[in-house]
Design an enzyme around this catalytic site. Structure first.
Site, mmCIF file in Angstrom:
data_model
loop_
_atom_site.group_PDB
_atom_site.id
_atom_site.type_symbol
_atom_site.label_atom_id
_atom_site.label_comp_id
_atom_site.label_asym_id
_atom_site.label_seq_id
_atom_site.Cartn_x
_atom_site.Cartn_y
_atom_site.Cartn_z
ATOM 1 C CG HIS A 124 -2.174 -0.771 1.065
ATOM 2 N ND1 HIS A 124 -2.192 -2.148 1.045
ATOM 3 C CD2 HIS A 124 -3.469 -0.371 0.919
ATOM 4 C CE1 HIS A 124 -3.439 -2.566 0.892
ATOM 5 N NE2 HIS A 124 -4.240 -1.514 0.813
ATOM 6 C CG HIS A 166 2.769 -3.300 6.374
ATOM 7 N ND1 HIS A 166 3.422 -4.318 5.724
ATOM 8 C CD2 HIS A 166 1.630 -3.056 5.663
ATOM 9 C CE1 HIS A 166 2.707 -4.677 4.656
ATOM 10 N NE2 HIS A 166 1.625 -3.934 4.614
#
Length: 214
Positions: A124, A166
């Protein structure tokens, strides 16, 4: 069974530091501005806004639906940039094979690709940064538009950590890769004629091969 790799001690210490820093950051934001649960909808919205599959499918669809030359050139180049991003991220994730944070809920939309279970780098982040830099590089956008794109890219990056998808270094790595991809694609941006030639090739509208100009 996945082969267990021996991680060098210096790298292991950096990764452990990253895990600790990420946990502290999420906890700080949760206590200072949270609870984060009340922002879950907005964070998920940012996640959806930069998911690769809708971007890829949507771009490919509109390439053939919108005949305008300028729009088609834009969409073809974005599509190629997205393909580049997918390839780069898949290769790097397959090499690094870093696990996602323990707090990851595993409810990410369309998370079906095998390498997507890995954490480094954030796809992303690469995609958001690449798009938010590439478009201002290629077009003379007014300042507010450029700032909105950059703000969106930055928000997507922060959301990856707050959603615990993440670690911080995964996002930092994604930002660096995204910048490099934007610079690369800006150098090989297809002209309107080349973009149309590529579309014609897939539509089988021409019998001869198309030439590609950048």
């Amino acid at each position: 069974m996945e082969e267990k790799r021996v991680v060098p001690k210096p790298l292991k210490e950096i990764l452990q530091w990253d895990v600790s820093l990420t946990e502290k950051f999420v906890k700080f934001v949760d206590q200072k501005y949270g609870p984060l649960a009340k922002f879950k909808g907005r964070l998920k919205g940012l996640e959806y806004s930069c998911h690769g599959i809708p971007w890829l499918v949507g771009t490919a669809t509109f390439i053939f639906l919108i005949p305008d030359q300028f729009v088609r050139q834009l969409l073809v180049n974005i599509f190629l940039a997205l393909i580049l991003d997918i390839i780069v991220i898949a290769v790097v994730k397959a090499i690094t094979r870093r696990r996602r944070p323990l707090g990851n809920k595993g409810d990410e939309m369309f998370a079906t690709v095998l390498v997507d279970k890995y954490s480094f780098p954030s796809g992303h982040a690469t995609r958001a940064v690449m798009l938010s830099i590439l478009l201002p590089l290629q077009f003379d956008l007014i300042l507010p538009t450029s700032l909105v794109l950059i703000a969106w890219g930055g928000a997507v990056c922060v959301s990856r950590v707050l959603l615990q998808r993440h670690h911080i270094l995964d996002v930092v790595g994604g930002v660096i890769i995204g910048v490099l991809q934007a610079l690369f694609m800006s150098k090989f941006w297809l002209s309107p004629q080349s973009a149309q030639g590529l579309v014609n090739f897939f539509l089988d509208e021409t019998q001869s091969g198309a030439s590609f100009d950048v």
